[in-house]
Design an enzyme around this catalytic site. Structure first.
Site, PDB file in Angstrom:
ATOM      1  N   LYS A  40       0.819  -1.222   0.000  1.00 52.78           N
ATOM      2  CA  LYS A  40       0.000   0.000   0.000  1.00 52.78           C
ATOM      3  C   LYS A  40       0.854   1.274   0.000  1.00 52.78           C
ATOM      4  O   LYS A  40       0.499   2.263  -0.636  1.00 52.78           O
ATOM      5  CB  LYS A  40      -0.953  -0.014   1.193  1.00 52.78           C
ATOM      6  CG  LYS A  40      -1.967  -1.151   1.081  1.00 52.78           C
ATOM      7  CD  LYS A  40      -2.963  -1.161   2.203  1.00 52.78           C
ATOM      8  CE  LYS A  40      -3.726  -2.479   2.273  1.00 52.78           C
ATOM      9  NZ  LYS A  40      -4.371  -2.899   1.038  1.00 52.78           N
ATOM     10  N   ASN A  43       2.570   1.653  -3.486  1.00 56.36           N
ATOM     11  CA  ASN A  43       1.519   1.989  -4.458  1.00 56.36           C
ATOM     12  C   ASN A  43       1.128   3.467  -4.343  1.00 56.36           C
ATOM     13  O   ASN A  43       0.995   4.165  -5.348  1.00 56.36           O
ATOM     14  CB  ASN A  43       0.256   1.148  -4.211  1.00 56.36           C
ATOM     15  CG  ASN A  43       0.455  -0.322  -4.550  1.00 56.36           C
ATOM     16  OD1 ASN A  43       1.399  -0.680  -5.250  1.00 56.36           O
ATOM     17  ND2 ASN A  43      -0.435  -1.174  -4.057  1.00 56.36           N
ATOM     18  N   LEU A 214     -15.905   4.758  -1.887  1.00 58.82           N
ATOM     19  CA  LEU A 214     -17.035   3.837  -2.053  1.00 58.82           C
ATOM     20  C   LEU A 214     -16.890   2.957  -3.295  1.00 58.82           C
ATOM     21  O   LEU A 214     -17.863   2.382  -3.773  1.00 58.82           O
ATOM     22  CB  LEU A 214     -18.343   4.645  -2.129  1.00 58.82           C
ATOM     23  CG  LEU A 214     -18.679   5.474  -0.869  1.00 58.82           C
ATOM     24  CD1 LEU A 214     -19.768   6.494  -1.165  1.00 58.82           C
ATOM     25  CD2 LEU A 214     -19.125   4.559   0.275  1.00 58.82           C
ATOM     26  N   SER A 216     -17.007   1.467  -6.764  1.00 66.06           N
ATOM     27  CA  SER A 216     -17.770   1.765  -7.987  1.00 66.06           C
ATOM     28  C   SER A 216     -18.928   2.736  -7.733  1.00 66.06           C
ATOM     29  O   SER A 216     -19.598   3.168  -8.654  1.00 66.06           O
ATOM     30  CB  SER A 216     -18.293   0.464  -8.593  1.00 66.06           C
ATOM     31  OG  SER A 216     -19.110  -0.163  -7.631  1.00 66.06           O
ATOM     32  N   GLY A 244      -7.643   1.804  -4.278  1.00 67.18           N
ATOM     33  CA  GLY A 244      -7.714   2.730  -3.136  1.00 67.18           C
ATOM     34  C   GLY A 244      -6.381   3.452  -2.938  1.00 67.18           C
ATOM     35  O   GLY A 244      -6.343   4.635  -2.576  1.00 67.18           O
ATOM     36  N   ASP A 245      -5.285   2.746  -3.180  1.00 67.67           N
ATOM     37  CA  ASP A 245      -3.955   3.365  -3.034  1.00 67.67           C
ATOM     38  C   ASP A 245      -3.759   4.417  -4.123  1.00 67.67           C
ATOM     39  O   ASP A 245      -3.202   5.491  -3.886  1.00 67.67           O
ATOM     40  CB  ASP A 245      -2.849   2.311  -3.161  1.00 67.67           C
ATOM     41  CG  ASP A 245      -3.028   1.173  -2.172  1.00 67.67           C
ATOM     42  OD1 ASP A 245      -3.557   1.424  -1.077  1.00 67.67           O
ATOM     43  OD2 ASP A 245      -2.652   0.024  -2.507  1.00 67.67           O
TER      44      ASP A 245
HETATM   45  O1  RIB Z   1      -3.793  -2.268  -1.676  1.00 66.33           O
HETATM   46  C1  RIB Z   1      -3.253  -3.228  -2.546  1.00 66.33           C
HETATM   47  C2  RIB Z   1      -1.990  -3.792  -1.974  1.00 66.33           C
HETATM   48  O2  RIB Z   1      -2.316  -4.525  -0.812  1.00 66.33           O
HETATM   49  C3  RIB Z   1      -1.291  -4.786  -2.881  1.00 66.33           C
HETATM   50  O3  RIB Z   1      -0.368  -4.173  -3.759  1.00 66.33           O
HETATM   51  C4  RIB Z   1      -0.669  -5.770  -1.902  1.00 66.33           C
HETATM   52  O4  RIB Z   1       0.728  -5.714  -1.870  1.00 66.33           O
HETATM   53  C5  RIB Z   1      -1.289  -5.444  -0.548  1.00 66.33           C
HETATM   54  O5  RIB Z   1      -0.421  -4.817   0.275  1.00 66.33           O
END
Ligand code: RIB
Length: 298
Positions: A40, A43, A214, A216, A244-245
């Site tokens: 997360k 990302n 939320l 979609s 979400g990230d």
């Molecule tokens: O939010 C997605 C992430 O959650 C993925 O990339 C995985 O590594 C987990 O950490």
């Protein structure tokens, strides 16, 4: 605010795509397989970078082959890397079915050894600081207690979910998804009106601001007491991993540029939707120009 620091997890994501997710005890045949970096924290940092701000990313990898693969990927992004190495790299096993739904099991590895000592010498002042909860909660709390006078704006993604009062109260903006918002608010969310009520409960409980993702159905913010609903940007999703990230990173970079909460959420909604049109987490994250071109035509 003069920059963005992301402090968080970094994993290797092992992604298997199959027509349906396996049930307990069931074996299903995958039709595609990918090995990509994720986590997360990483990302979110990549999403910040791709949407136009060079962030600092602080994380911990193992001393292994996966760490090499991930480091090479991260070096290609426009980021300042503060990476520590030790033990084993975190691994996420991700199953995705053709509807886009996924199931994730994470082995945290060296993410669980990232301590405040690993980065306390890095000065982080007047910045947006982004946390998620895949590193020790103590590390987040140590940063918060040692930097409370530094003028930072803290955005916390309470994912995976732990309800830590100190972290939640010392964050300026919380970004739960629907499930996490239900847990924080202690009520069910079955409609946009329910999300509004949940946002009021969360803001009064933790005395801060909230953006509820939320999926979609779009997103909803309760910022400085103003509640706003944002409709989703419709796409054909193949994999929602990391959406979400992507939202958080895109939101933070647009917020740093504009300090306009509504515009930043609209921007993040589109970025997150686009990220679901390809497999993996950050390999499918869009660049700023792509998001802007869509916003201009909306
Ligand atoms: O939010 C997605 C992430 O959650 C993925 O990339 C995985 O590594 C987990 O950490």
């Amino acid at each position: 605010m003069n920059g963005i620091s992301v402090i968080g997890s970094v994993n290797i994501d092992i992604i298997m795509s199959s027509p349906k997710l396996p049930a307990t005890g069931e074996t299903v045949k995958a039709d595609k397989y990918y090995l990509y970096p994720g986590g997360k924290g990483a990302n979110q940092a990549v999403s910040v970078a791709r949407t136009g701000v060079k962030p600092r990313f602080i994380g911990k990898l193992g001393n292994d082959y996966f760490a090499e693969i991930i480091t090479n990927y991260l070096k290609k992004e426009n980021m300042e890397l503060s990476l520590n190495y030790g033990a084993q790299t975190g691994i996420a096993m991700i199953n995705v079915e053709s509807s886009g739904k996924n199931m994730i099991t994470v082995y945290p590895g060296s993410n669980s050894n990232l301590s405040y000592n690993d980065f306390k010498n890095i000065e982080i002042k007047n910045s947006i600081v982004m946390f998620q909860q895949e590193i020790p909660l103590k590390t987040i709390k140590d940063f918060m207690s040692n930097n409370s006078e530094n003028g930072n704006t803290i955005i916390t993604d309470p994912s995976p979910f732990y309800e830590d009062k100190y972290i939640l109260e010392n964050s300026d903006i919380l970004t739960p998804n629907e499930t996490e918002a239900q847990l924080l608010a202690g009520c069910e969310i079955n409609s946009i009106e329910d999300a509004e009520k949940a946002s009021v409960k969360i803001c009064s409980k933790y005395k801060n601001n909230v953006i509820i993702k939320l999926g979609s159905k779009g997103s909803l913010s309760n910022y400085n007491g103003h509640i706003t609903y944002f409709k989703p940007y419709k796409v054909k999703s193949v994999d929602t991993t990391g959406a979400g990230d992507c939202f958080n990173g895109a939101f933070a970079s647009e917020f740093l540029r504009t300090e306009n909460i509504d515009k930043s959420i609209e921007f993040a909604n589109i970025a997150a939707a686009l990220s679901t049109t390809g497999y993996g987490a950050f390999p499918s994250f869009p660049y700023r120009n792509h998001v802007i071109s869509i916003m201009e035509n909306e």
